[in-house]
Enzyme design. Structure first.
Site, PDB file in Angstrom:
ATOM      1  N   THR A  33     108.794  24.164  82.671  1.00 28.74           N
ATOM      2  CA  THR A  33     107.933  24.882  83.624  1.00 28.74           C
ATOM      3  C   THR A  33     106.652  25.352  82.949  1.00 28.74           C
ATOM      4  O   THR A  33     106.586  25.450  81.714  1.00 28.74           O
ATOM      5  CB  THR A  33     108.676  26.116  84.191  1.00 28.74           C
ATOM      6  OG1 THR A  33     107.885  26.735  85.190  1.00 28.74           O
ATOM      7  CG2 THR A  33     108.956  27.129  83.096  1.00 28.74           C
ATOM      8  N   SER A  57     103.107  23.969  88.894  1.00 28.68           N
ATOM      9  CA  SER A  57     104.093  24.878  88.302  1.00 28.68           C
ATOM     10  C   SER A  57     104.850  24.276  87.137  1.00 28.68           C
ATOM     11  O   SER A  57     105.697  24.927  86.546  1.00 28.68           O
ATOM     12  CB  SER A  57     105.097  25.333  89.376  1.00 28.68           C
ATOM     13  OG  SER A  57     105.876  24.239  89.814  1.00 28.68           O
ATOM     14  N   THR A 117     116.187  28.287  89.015  1.00 29.42           N
ATOM     15  CA  THR A 117     114.792  28.278  89.416  1.00 29.42           C
ATOM     16  C   THR A 117     114.482  29.610  90.080  1.00 29.42           C
ATOM     17  O   THR A 117     115.382  30.292  90.576  1.00 29.42           O
ATOM     18  CB  THR A 117     114.509  27.105  90.385  1.00 29.42           C
ATOM     19  OG1 THR A 117     113.118  27.052  90.694  1.00 29.42           O
ATOM     20  CG2 THR A 117     115.298  27.253  91.680  1.00 29.42           C
ATOM     21  N   GLY A 118     113.225  29.995  90.083  1.00 33.14           N
ATOM     22  CA  GLY A 118     112.852  31.264  90.708  1.00 33.14           C
ATOM     23  C   GLY A 118     112.371  32.279  89.695  1.00 33.14           C
ATOM     24  O   GLY A 118     111.847  31.928  88.634  1.00 33.14           O
ATOM     25  N   THR A 125     110.160  25.914  88.505  1.00 27.40           N
ATOM     26  CA  THR A 125     110.768  25.111  87.447  1.00 27.40           C
ATOM     27  C   THR A 125     111.373  23.821  87.985  1.00 27.40           C
ATOM     28  O   THR A 125     111.850  23.785  89.106  1.00 27.40           O
ATOM     29  CB  THR A 125     111.923  25.940  86.834  1.00 27.40           C
ATOM     30  OG1 THR A 125     111.430  27.211  86.498  1.00 27.40           O
ATOM     31  CG2 THR A 125     112.525  25.260  85.639  1.00 27.40           C
ATOM     32  N   ARG A 169     104.127  36.118  78.419  1.00 32.18           N
ATOM     33  CA  ARG A 169     105.359  36.225  79.209  1.00 32.18           C
ATOM     34  C   ARG A 169     106.167  34.935  79.109  1.00 32.18           C
ATOM     35  O   ARG A 169     105.644  33.836  79.192  1.00 32.18           O
ATOM     36  CB  ARG A 169     105.021  36.504  80.674  1.00 32.18           C
ATOM     37  CG  ARG A 169     106.241  36.613  81.606  1.00 32.18           C
ATOM     38  CD  ARG A 169     106.564  35.328  82.341  1.00 32.18           C
ATOM     39  NE  ARG A 169     107.640  35.487  83.321  1.00 32.18           N
ATOM     40  CZ  ARG A 169     108.168  34.488  84.026  1.00 32.18           C
ATOM     41  NH1 ARG A 169     107.720  33.269  83.870  1.00 32.18           N
ATOM     42  NH2 ARG A 169     109.145  34.716  84.890  1.00 32.18           N
TER      43      ARG A 169
END
Length: 344
Positions: free
Chosen positions: A222, A85, A255-256, A204, A232
């Site tokens: 990330t 990731s 993060t997320g 991230t 994106r």
């Protein structure tokens, strides 16, 4: 009629009460030593933040600048092919391209970012050069790649065999439904779920540090959401969303699912709440609650977490879902992994 005896008693009582009040007031005034900045300190998101913090600590422990520390720190996950990731080995977009996003911010309010960058191992270092060598804040796509190559970065293939295999497995259905809460699966011991494309990864890495001089810097990097639409961009390279630093107050990172962080300018919000007197954890919680309040149904199925560090060296985190963790490194707390609190 004036009563001398009563006056003396009243005066003595008033003096006693005044002494008590002064003592109480003195007790309420913070001891200057308690306000001393905990420095140096470095914190970062997720368990891979432990190795990242170690690299950052090498800079901080020798009197280095926080900006150098966070750059060197996040180099570790950026170069780790097992981390799917962040950086090299990151899962590609739906067209098979590994595109990277990153930003960096220093104690003077300077910042730089790259988005949709391909073929470069360390996007965080390109972001720093954008900050230091251009009048801009962000470069994207081919322009970011051109800038990197002109400044000596080497072009290379970032798609590892493992990530390519996962992508080809995903192509069998090509269902555009990224697992947005993959962080939690690592912590679901009761019912670990096999994710499509072997998507056992976090998200991230965001890092915040205070150096020996008390100055704060932050970095965020990330490879973005697995199998995302080509082009994106999430919150990670956006100053104020994925990262924000104010040297008078503190810093925050996220993060997320980046879309929800962007909609709420999350990291900037956390820092502004700390400016108003919120403790780091409370500021992170309030930012999470803003997301939940606006879109409660969506929030049930996604993960967003915030991590914050204030000028005193106090830190805290809060997330929508359970499973979020962060790493802390100081001279007293070396490589400590802490589970963040959550709403659900």
């Amino acid at each position: 009629m004036f009563n001398r005896r009563k006056f003396i008693k009243a005066s003595a009582l008033s003096a006693s009460l005044l002494a008590i009040d002064r003592a109480s007031a003195a007790a309420m005034i913070p001891n200057p030593s308690s306000l001393e900045t905990v420095k140096p300190i470095v914190i970062s998101t997720w368990d891979f933040g432990i190795a990242a913090n170690q690299a950052a600590w090498k800079v901080l422990s020798t009197g280095g600048r926080a900006l150098d520390a966070v750059e060197k720190g996040v180099h570790v996950p950026e170069a780790d092919p097992k981390n799917q990731s962040v950086g090299y080995g990151g899962l590609p977009d739906r067209d098979g391209h590994v595109t990277l996003d990153a930003c960096i911010m220093d104690d003077l309010g300077n910042c730089g970012a790259v988005a949709g960058l391909e073929h470069i191992m360390h996007p965080i270092s390109v972001a720093r050069l954008v900050m230091e060598k251009t009048p801009h804040v962000m470069l994207v796509g081919d322009g970011a790649l051109q800038f990197a190559l002109e400044n000596g970065f080497k072009k290379q293939n970032l798609l590892t065999k493992e990530s390519e295999k996962a992508w080809k497995e995903w192509l069998k259905t090509a269902k555009y439904a990224p697992v947005m809460n993959i962080e939690n699966k690592l912590y679901d011991k009761a019912a670990p779920t096999k994710l499509p494309g072997n998507q056992y990864n976090h998200d991230t890495i965001g890092m915040l540090a205070i150096d020996a001089k008390g100055n704060i810097s932050g970095a965020c990097t990330t490879s973005g959401m697995a199998y995302k639409l080509h082009g994106r961009v999430g919150d990670s390279p956006i100053i104020g969303a994925g990262l924000y630093v104010d040297n008078e107050v503190g810093g925050a990172t996220s993060t997320g699912v980046g879309e929800e962080v962007i909609r709420n300018v999350g990291s900037f919000l956390v820092v502004e709440l700390m400016r108003q007197g919120y403790a780091p954890e409370d500021a992170c919680k309030e930012a999470v609650m803003r997301i939940i309040k606006k879109k409660p149904e969506i929030a049930k199925g996604i993960q967003v977490g915030f991590l914050a560090l204030n000028k005193k060296g106090e830190y805290g985190a809060y997330a929508i879902q359970k499973g979020f963790s962060y790493a802390v490194c100081t001279s007293q707390k070396n490589d400590l992994l802490i589970p963040g609190k959550s709403y659900y």
